[in-house]
Design an enzyme around this catalytic site. Sequence first.
Site, PDB file in Angstrom:
ATOM      1  N   LYS A  28       0.830  -1.208   0.000  1.00  0.00           N
ATOM      2  CA  LYS A  28       0.000   0.000   0.000  1.00  0.00           C
ATOM      3  C   LYS A  28       0.868   1.263   0.000  1.00  0.00           C
ATOM      4  N   VAL A  50      -4.738 -10.847  -6.988  1.00  0.00           N
ATOM      5  CA  VAL A  50      -4.618  -9.608  -6.228  1.00  0.00           C
ATOM      6  C   VAL A  50      -3.201  -9.034  -6.289  1.00  0.00           C
ATOM      7  N   ILE A  51      -2.197  -9.889  -6.075  1.00  0.00           N
ATOM      8  CA  ILE A  51      -0.814  -9.381  -6.066  1.00  0.00           C
ATOM      9  C   ILE A  51      -0.420  -8.929  -7.472  1.00  0.00           C
ATOM     10  N   GLU A 101      -2.401 -14.800 -17.487  1.00  0.00           N
ATOM     11  CA  GLU A 101      -3.319 -15.463 -16.552  1.00  0.00           C
ATOM     12  C   GLU A 101      -3.814 -16.784 -17.148  1.00  0.00           C
ATOM     13  N   GLY A 127      -0.675 -17.388  -6.254  1.00  0.00           N
ATOM     14  CA  GLY A 127      -1.258 -17.886  -5.010  1.00  0.00           C
ATOM     15  C   GLY A 127      -0.195 -18.191  -3.965  1.00  0.00           C
ATOM     16  N   ASP A 178      -3.499 -17.585   7.622  1.00  0.00           N
ATOM     17  CA  ASP A 178      -3.169 -18.167   6.311  1.00  0.00           C
ATOM     18  C   ASP A 178      -2.810 -19.653   6.393  1.00  0.00           C
ATOM     19  N   ALA A 197      -5.458 -10.521   5.942  1.00  0.00           N
ATOM     20  CA  ALA A 197      -4.976 -10.123   7.257  1.00  0.00           C
ATOM     21  C   ALA A 197      -6.125  -9.981   8.261  1.00  0.00           C
ATOM     22  N   HIS A 214     -23.422  15.070   2.365  1.00  0.00           N
ATOM     23  CA  HIS A 214     -23.257  15.566   1.002  1.00  0.00           C
ATOM     24  C   HIS A 214     -22.203  16.657   0.968  1.00  0.00           C
TER      25      HIS A 214
HETATM   26  P1  FAD Z   1       1.756 -14.104   8.354  1.00  0.00           P
HETATM   27  O1  FAD Z   1       1.473 -12.673   8.203  1.00  0.00           O
HETATM   28  O2  FAD Z   1       2.387 -14.812   7.215  1.00  0.00           O
HETATM   29  O3  FAD Z   1       2.665 -14.226   9.638  1.00  0.00           O
HETATM   30  C1  FAD Z   1       3.245 -15.419  10.026  1.00  0.00           C
HETATM   31  C2  FAD Z   1       4.450 -15.102  10.891  1.00  0.00           C
HETATM   32  O4  FAD Z   1       4.881 -16.301  11.518  1.00  0.00           O
HETATM   33  C3  FAD Z   1       5.660 -14.586  10.106  1.00  0.00           C
HETATM   34  O5  FAD Z   1       6.215 -13.495  10.769  1.00  0.00           O
HETATM   35  C4  FAD Z   1       6.630 -15.765  10.114  1.00  0.00           C
HETATM   36  O6  FAD Z   1       7.990 -15.370  10.092  1.00  0.00           O
HETATM   37  C5  FAD Z   1       6.290 -16.383  11.453  1.00  0.00           C
HETATM   38  N1  FAD Z   1       6.633 -17.807  11.565  1.00  0.00           N
HETATM   39  C6  FAD Z   1       6.351 -18.809  10.704  1.00  0.00           C
HETATM   40  N2  FAD Z   1       6.764 -20.004  11.217  1.00  0.00           N
HETATM   41  C7  FAD Z   1       7.305 -19.709  12.420  1.00  0.00           C
HETATM   42  C8  FAD Z   1       7.889 -20.509  13.433  1.00  0.00           C
HETATM   43  N3  FAD Z   1       7.955 -21.836  13.323  1.00  0.00           N
HETATM   44  N4  FAD Z   1       8.360 -19.885  14.531  1.00  0.00           N
HETATM   45  C9  FAD Z   1       8.270 -18.528  14.672  1.00  0.00           C
HETATM   46  N5  FAD Z   1       7.726 -17.737  13.749  1.00  0.00           N
HETATM   47  C10 FAD Z   1       7.244 -18.320  12.640  1.00  0.00           C
HETATM   48  N6  FAD Z   1      -4.231  -9.083   3.140  1.00  0.00           N
HETATM   49  C11 FAD Z   1      -5.152  -8.134   3.380  1.00  0.00           C
HETATM   50  O7  FAD Z   1      -6.101  -8.374   4.138  1.00  0.00           O
HETATM   51  N7  FAD Z   1      -5.053  -6.892   2.818  1.00  0.00           N
HETATM   52  C12 FAD Z   1      -4.042  -6.576   1.979  1.00  0.00           C
HETATM   53  O8  FAD Z   1      -3.979  -5.463   1.478  1.00  0.00           O
HETATM   54  C13 FAD Z   1      -3.069  -7.566   1.691  1.00  0.00           C
HETATM   55  N8  FAD Z   1      -2.047  -7.292   0.866  1.00  0.00           N
HETATM   56  C14 FAD Z   1      -1.124  -8.253   0.630  1.00  0.00           C
HETATM   57  C15 FAD Z   1      -0.087  -7.956  -0.257  1.00  0.00           C
HETATM   58  C16 FAD Z   1       0.861  -8.909  -0.534  1.00  0.00           C
HETATM   59  C17 FAD Z   1       1.977  -8.565  -1.492  1.00  0.00           C
HETATM   60  C18 FAD Z   1       0.811 -10.176   0.100  1.00  0.00           C
HETATM   61  C19 FAD Z   1       1.861 -11.211  -0.141  1.00  0.00           C
HETATM   62  C20 FAD Z   1      -0.209 -10.486   0.980  1.00  0.00           C
HETATM   63  C21 FAD Z   1      -1.190  -9.528   1.246  1.00  0.00           C
HETATM   64  N9  FAD Z   1      -2.264  -9.790   2.089  1.00  0.00           N
HETATM   65  C22 FAD Z   1      -3.200  -8.831   2.314  1.00  0.00           C
HETATM   66  C23 FAD Z   1      -2.407 -11.095   2.765  1.00  0.00           C
HETATM   67  C24 FAD Z   1      -1.904 -10.997   4.214  1.00  0.00           C
HETATM   68  O9  FAD Z   1      -0.573 -10.563   4.200  1.00  0.00           O
HETATM   69  C25 FAD Z   1      -2.022 -12.355   4.906  1.00  0.00           C
HETATM   70  O10 FAD Z   1      -3.330 -12.848   4.779  1.00  0.00           O
HETATM   71  C26 FAD Z   1      -1.677 -12.211   6.388  1.00  0.00           C
HETATM   72  O11 FAD Z   1      -0.372 -11.735   6.549  1.00  0.00           O
HETATM   73  C27 FAD Z   1      -1.828 -13.551   7.102  1.00  0.00           C
HETATM   74  O12 FAD Z   1      -1.529 -13.385   8.448  1.00  0.00           O
HETATM   75  P2  FAD Z   1      -0.956 -14.575   9.346  1.00  0.00           P
HETATM   76  O13 FAD Z   1      -0.802 -14.003  10.703  1.00  0.00           O
HETATM   77  O14 FAD Z   1      -1.805 -15.763   9.162  1.00  0.00           O
HETATM   78  O15 FAD Z   1       0.455 -14.949   8.717  1.00  0.00           O
HETATM   79  P1  NAI Z   2      -4.484 -15.029  -6.163  1.00  0.00           P
HETATM   80  O1  NAI Z   2      -5.074 -16.309  -5.778  1.00  0.00           O
HETATM   81  O2  NAI Z   2      -5.171 -13.752  -5.863  1.00  0.00           O
HETATM   82  O3  NAI Z   2      -4.257 -15.015  -7.753  1.00  0.00           O
HETATM   83  C1  NAI Z   2      -3.486 -15.972  -8.404  1.00  0.00           C
HETATM   84  C2  NAI Z   2      -3.830 -15.930  -9.879  1.00  0.00           C
HETATM   85  O4  NAI Z   2      -2.871 -16.705 -10.561  1.00  0.00           O
HETATM   86  C3  NAI Z   2      -5.197 -16.518 -10.184  1.00  0.00           C
HETATM   87  O5  NAI Z   2      -5.908 -15.660 -11.039  1.00  0.00           O
HETATM   88  C4  NAI Z   2      -4.860 -17.847 -10.840  1.00  0.00           C
HETATM   89  O6  NAI Z   2      -5.823 -18.266 -11.769  1.00  0.00           O
HETATM   90  C5  NAI Z   2      -3.537 -17.527 -11.504  1.00  0.00           C
HETATM   91  N1  NAI Z   2      -2.682 -18.687 -11.751  1.00  0.00           N
HETATM   92  C6  NAI Z   2      -2.478 -19.756 -10.954  1.00  0.00           C
HETATM   93  N2  NAI Z   2      -1.602 -20.598 -11.518  1.00  0.00           N
HETATM   94  C7  NAI Z   2      -1.228 -20.045 -12.694  1.00  0.00           C
HETATM   95  C8  NAI Z   2      -0.338 -20.441 -13.722  1.00  0.00           C
HETATM   96  N3  NAI Z   2       0.356 -21.575 -13.659  1.00  0.00           N
HETATM   97  N4  NAI Z   2      -0.217 -19.630 -14.795  1.00  0.00           N
HETATM   98  C9  NAI Z   2      -0.902 -18.462 -14.887  1.00  0.00           C
HETATM   99  N5  NAI Z   2      -1.771 -18.045 -13.939  1.00  0.00           N
HETATM  100  C10 NAI Z   2      -1.923 -18.819 -12.848  1.00  0.00           C
HETATM  101  O7  NAI Z   2      -2.998 -15.066  -5.586  1.00  0.00           O
HETATM  102  P2  NAI Z   2      -1.898 -13.940  -5.396  1.00  0.00           P
HETATM  103  O8  NAI Z   2      -2.159 -12.768  -6.256  1.00  0.00           O
HETATM  104  O9  NAI Z   2      -0.599 -14.650  -5.503  1.00  0.00           O
HETATM  105  O10 NAI Z   2      -2.106 -13.478  -3.909  1.00  0.00           O
HETATM  106  C11 NAI Z   2      -2.086 -14.450  -2.861  1.00  0.00           C
HETATM  107  C12 NAI Z   2      -3.046 -14.086  -1.792  1.00  0.00           C
HETATM  108  O11 NAI Z   2      -2.556 -12.987  -1.045  1.00  0.00           O
HETATM  109  C13 NAI Z   2      -4.395 -13.628  -2.302  1.00  0.00           C
HETATM  110  O12 NAI Z   2      -5.254 -14.716  -2.550  1.00  0.00           O
HETATM  111  C14 NAI Z   2      -4.908 -12.806  -1.184  1.00  0.00           C
HETATM  112  O13 NAI Z   2      -5.530 -13.655  -0.265  1.00  0.00           O
HETATM  113  C15 NAI Z   2      -3.649 -12.234  -0.581  1.00  0.00           C
HETATM  114  N6  NAI Z   2      -3.516 -10.833  -1.000  1.00  0.00           N
HETATM  115  C16 NAI Z   2      -4.492  -9.948  -0.628  1.00  0.00           C
HETATM  116  C17 NAI Z   2      -4.430  -8.649  -1.017  1.00  0.00           C
HETATM  117  C18 NAI Z   2      -5.521  -7.733  -0.639  1.00  0.00           C
HETATM  118  O14 NAI Z   2      -6.323  -8.096   0.205  1.00  0.00           O
HETATM  119  N7  NAI Z   2      -5.598  -6.534  -1.209  1.00  0.00           N
HETATM  120  C19 NAI Z   2      -3.314  -8.118  -1.814  1.00  0.00           C
HETATM  121  C20 NAI Z   2      -2.373  -9.148  -2.190  1.00  0.00           C
HETATM  122  C21 NAI Z   2      -2.479 -10.440  -1.768  1.00  0.00           C
END
Ligand code: FAD
Ligand code: NAI
Length: 476
Positions: free
Chosen positions: A59, A194-195, A214, A282, A323, A331, A455
Amino acid sequence: MTSKSFDVVVIGGGPGGYIAAIRAAQLGFNTACIDEWKNKDGKPAPGGTCTNVGCIPSKALLQSSENFEHAAKHFGDHGIEVSGLSVDVAKMLARKDAVVKQNNDGILYLFKKNKVSFFHGRGSFVKVVEGGYEIKVSGAEEQTLVGKHVIVATGSNPRALPGVAFDEDKILSNDGALRIPQVPKKLGVIGSGVIGLEMGSVWRRLGAEVTVLEALPTFLAAVDEQIAKEAHKAFTKQGLKIELGVKIGEVQAGAGGVTVAYTDSKGAAQTLECERLIVSIGRVPNTHGLNPESVGLKLDERGAIVVDDECRTNLPNVWAIGDVVRGPMLAHKAEEEGVAVAERIAGQHGHVNFNTIPWVIYTSPEIAWVGQTEQQLKAEGRAYKAGTFPFMANGRARALGDTTGMVKFLADAKTDEILGVHVIGPFASELIAEAVVAMEFKASAEDIARICHAHPSLSEAVKEAALAVDKRSLNF
Ligand code: FAD
Ligand code: NAI
């Protein structure tokens, strides 16, 4: 080595884990949280994927790149002339890192404030002991903890294409995608989820030619079809090249860049040459180093920890959230599960309503929704009414100069109960909150239509879409 005993030990300090630990401590439990994430200097960086390489840094870069695009393309509309505009990518990345650090430090502060004992290192199950589970913390200082209750919140990792490992230089996961040192001329993205869309937008706005490949024939298949169509139109107009229905073949990375061989939707062989390639197809649940076998913690075939609706694993007093378990990888979903589990441990009735979890894609226009899509309602055979209102007809959106998109309501044909709300347009991420509240309170579309909205505000488009369900929009 003596072991320290806790009522609750949380493994993982992402949004699921750190929030679970805080709530458990608020409820009076002696709580520990173990997290292994570290900064470049080796210092603890709690907050998980979300804070370090996910929600927060993405963000930050979306904001920076949008500012740049506004200055380059839209300031002129306001009579503001800009010359000599340029991007200092290093500074932009440094700002993003500073935002991340503020969040890391904020969590450490919250642990202190709530008296959560934080352990920096990897937590692994050792064995079942009297009074709970023995957990080893490996890292700078080895520790042994015993937790009466254990909450596993170890998150997820990016999924790689088979045989194409992430090197974070040419082949990038979300981590590398957030720290490309210069704007690439040509950037490839695999996966238009999404990513792919968020990171593709960042680098396109900064000047890269971005091609997204895609596999599915449908764009944003999980999104309401009408909204997805609007999004596809907007992104394509902005210059994002999106190819659907492709089959990825060989991917070769060399000093000069990356070559992706693929078959297009018509079955023709194609190649994409790019400087760098983001693979966003994913994520997979992470239990690496957790040693679940030592205590018999059950995983499914995807590697996710098996839990029931209330996040109970197959082991007594061991819970798993976020996750690493079933459900959307978001999150706020992880946080809600963390709170609910802490409350269940305290004998309360923690609850997560999976039907009202909002989704947001932070592109421009933003896309946000809650509840069911029109195609889901059709598939279910549910009788519904739809109402839409375009931002083009909203005074605030016109003043902002951001009139793309609409608000769409779906309500039960008989009872008028809101079944889904879909927004594409400015600040959709904020507007969706009203719809979530409405659905939590089982409101009807008429309830929203009868509420006074300020408004001029974008939220008037929400009210107007609710009015449109009954075919009585006032401004369209
Ligand atoms: P995580 O955030 O993955 O945290 C797990 C933690 O556990 C990590 O710090 C890891 O190091 C630690 N850990 C793992 N194993 C161990 C162990 N054995 N001992 C100690 N520590 C350990 N979600 C949204 O809702 N809004 C968004 O805008 C959004 N944007 C995203 C953008 C990107 C690029 C990505 C990749 C993801 C995004 N997400 C977003 C998804 C979001 O980041 C995850 O859904 C969220 O972080 C999951 O939270 P969690 O606590 O389950 O795991
Ligand atoms: P995603 O599940 O959103 O999208 C993956 C895309 O890749 C899908 O459209 C799928 O059909 C495609 N795909 C899968 N295999 C493929 C292949 N072999 N070749 C071509 N296309 C293929 O997963 P993404 O973007 O990696 O994000 C992972 C997760 O992180 C999301 O599902 C979401 O939960 C979280 N996230 C959330 C955000 C938010 O809330 N704004 C921002 C970024 C990530």
